[in-house]
Structure formats: C-alpha cells, structure tokens
Scaffold this motif. Structure first.
Motif, PDB file in Angstrom:
ATOM      1  N   ALA A   1       0.977  -1.208  -0.044  1.00  0.00           N
ATOM      2  CA  ALA A   1      -0.070   0.105  -0.042  1.00  0.00           C
ATOM      3  C   ALA A   1       0.937   1.326  -0.005  1.00  0.00           C
ATOM      4  O   ALA A   1       0.583   2.307  -0.628  1.00  0.00           O
ATOM      5  N   GLU A   2       1.886   1.279   0.817  1.00  0.00           N
ATOM      6  CA  GLU A   2       2.884   2.325   0.831  1.00  0.00           C
ATOM      7  C   GLU A   2       3.396   2.667  -0.459  1.00  0.00           C
ATOM      8  O   GLU A   2       3.747   3.821  -1.029  1.00  0.00           O
ATOM      9  N   GLU A   3       4.007   1.750  -1.208  1.00  0.00           N
ATOM     10  CA  GLU A   3       4.583   1.612  -2.455  1.00  0.00           C
ATOM     11  C   GLU A   3       3.677   2.163  -3.437  1.00  0.00           C
ATOM     12  O   GLU A   3       3.813   2.899  -4.619  1.00  0.00           O
ATOM     13  N   THR A   4       2.387   1.593  -3.582  1.00  0.00           N
ATOM     14  CA  THR A   4       1.216   2.233  -4.326  1.00  0.00           C
ATOM     15  C   THR A   4       1.106   3.515  -4.285  1.00  0.00           C
ATOM     16  O   THR A   4       1.097   4.153  -5.268  1.00  0.00           O
ATOM     17  N   GLU A   5       0.940   4.113  -3.098  1.00  0.00           N
ATOM     18  CA  GLU A   5       0.712   5.530  -2.465  1.00  0.00           C
ATOM     19  C   GLU A   5       2.034   6.350  -3.040  1.00  0.00           C
ATOM     20  O   GLU A   5       1.615   7.528  -3.661  1.00  0.00           O
ATOM     21  N   ALA A   6       2.984   5.832  -2.908  1.00  0.00           N
ATOM     22  CA  ALA A   6       4.254   6.439  -3.380  1.00  0.00           C
ATOM     23  C   ALA A   6       4.153   6.727  -4.840  1.00  0.00           C
ATOM     24  O   ALA A   6       4.432   7.799  -5.441  1.00  0.00           O
TER      25      ALA A   6
END
Length: 192
Positions: free
Chosen positions: A145-150
C-alpha cells in the motif's frame, strides 16, 4: 537480557546446579509437577520421583534437570516464565526429538502424559507460526500500500502543473499555424 546463541552454549553457561540444602524451601518441578530433590534425606525411597534440580541463571527459576533437558528438545524458553533462553533454530519438532523425550522421561512419567505435553507444545508452535505468518502478510500488504501510494504521489498533478487563466494558450491557433507551415513545406518541396 542474555540470550545464548544455541542450546549447547545455554547448557554450558546458562544453568547452575542446585545443591541440596536444608535452607531450600520444598518445590515441585514446574514441568512434571513432581518434587525436586532440594533437601538432603537420610532414607531415600528406591522409586523416588525426586530428581536433581537446576537453576536457570537468566531468570532464577528452578526445574528438574531431566525435565528441562526434555523441554529444551522442543523449545527455547524458560518453562516457568517463557523467557527466551537461546536463539530458536526454526526447525520443526521431529520424531527423533519426541523419541528422545520419551526415552528420557517415559519410564518415570508415562508415554501418555509426555505425549500430551508434546502435543500442547506442537500446537503452541503451530499457533505461533500462524500468527507470525499473519503478521508477515499484514506487513507485506502495508508495504504494498505504501509503495502504491508513493507511485500515485509521483504521478499526482499539483497546482503548478496547470496554467493560470491569463497564461492559457490557444492550442487551436498553434495547430493551424503548424498545419500551414506543413502545407507550405509540402508545396515548396513538391515544386522543385
């Protein structure tokens, strides 16, 4: 808190032999619930369930030597307080481990009682592994999720990406100018 690298190191450095003394209070082994041989006795029954005691240096708990040896065949914590004593190997409990425990404690405590304890330990180990797998999956989902948000933040448009109304360009006029230049270029190259 000292955690030994392996079981052998713990057995060499992390255990203290408990000498029999009248100063000791009577105590039962936490693992097998039979009395520990803490008091010197004149008449020792032939089939005494008393067994020698050891103290775990890290936490001070006293248990039977044989019982602790069997316990550490399948675990790496203090049987009383669950303090980590040495690094886990990560290896599952094997039939050889169970056979060693039965050979050591079977004659004194019976196969059924020992297998019940081993079954509880295996169930606890499986529960802990399932909990760790679930925590790992949650962590992977969080990282994803953090990677997608970034990634989405990298493509997000900001106010600087838009032209102000007085700076707007008329793209139709530019297209017409480009078309006229292209036609002029074609006419000029076709006539020569």
């Amino acid at each position: 808190m000292t955690v030994f690298a392996n079981k052998e190191t713990f057995n060499n450095l992390g255990l203290e032999q408990v000498q029999q003394s009248h100063a000791h209070a009577s105590q039962d082994c936490y693992i097998c619930r039979h009395p520990l041989a803490l008091h010197p006795t004149k008449n020792k029954p032939a089939k005494s369930k008393l067994h020698s005691a050891v103290r775990i240096a890290a936490c001070g708990h006293i248990v039977g030597q044989q019982c602790l040896d069997a316990w550490l065949e399948v675990g790496n914590t203090c049987p009383t307080c669950k303090r980590l004593l040495f690094e886990p190997t990560g290896d599952p409990i094997t039939q050889q481990d169970i056979n060693n425990i039965l050979r050591t404690l079977g004659p004194d405590y019976g196969e059924e009682a020992i297998m019940a304890v081993v079954a509880r330990r295996v169930a606890r180990q499986e529960h802990e592994q399932a909990r760790m797998r679930q925590a790992h999956e949650i962590e992977l989902e969080r990282m994803k999720a953090e990677e997608t948000e970034a990634r989405n933040d990298a493509f997000k448009l900001s106010n600087d990406d838009f032209l102000d109304s007085d700076e707007d360009m008329d793209f139709e006029e530019e297209e017409e100018d480009d078309d006229e230049a292209f036609e002029a270029d074609e006419d000029g190259s076709g006539s020569s």
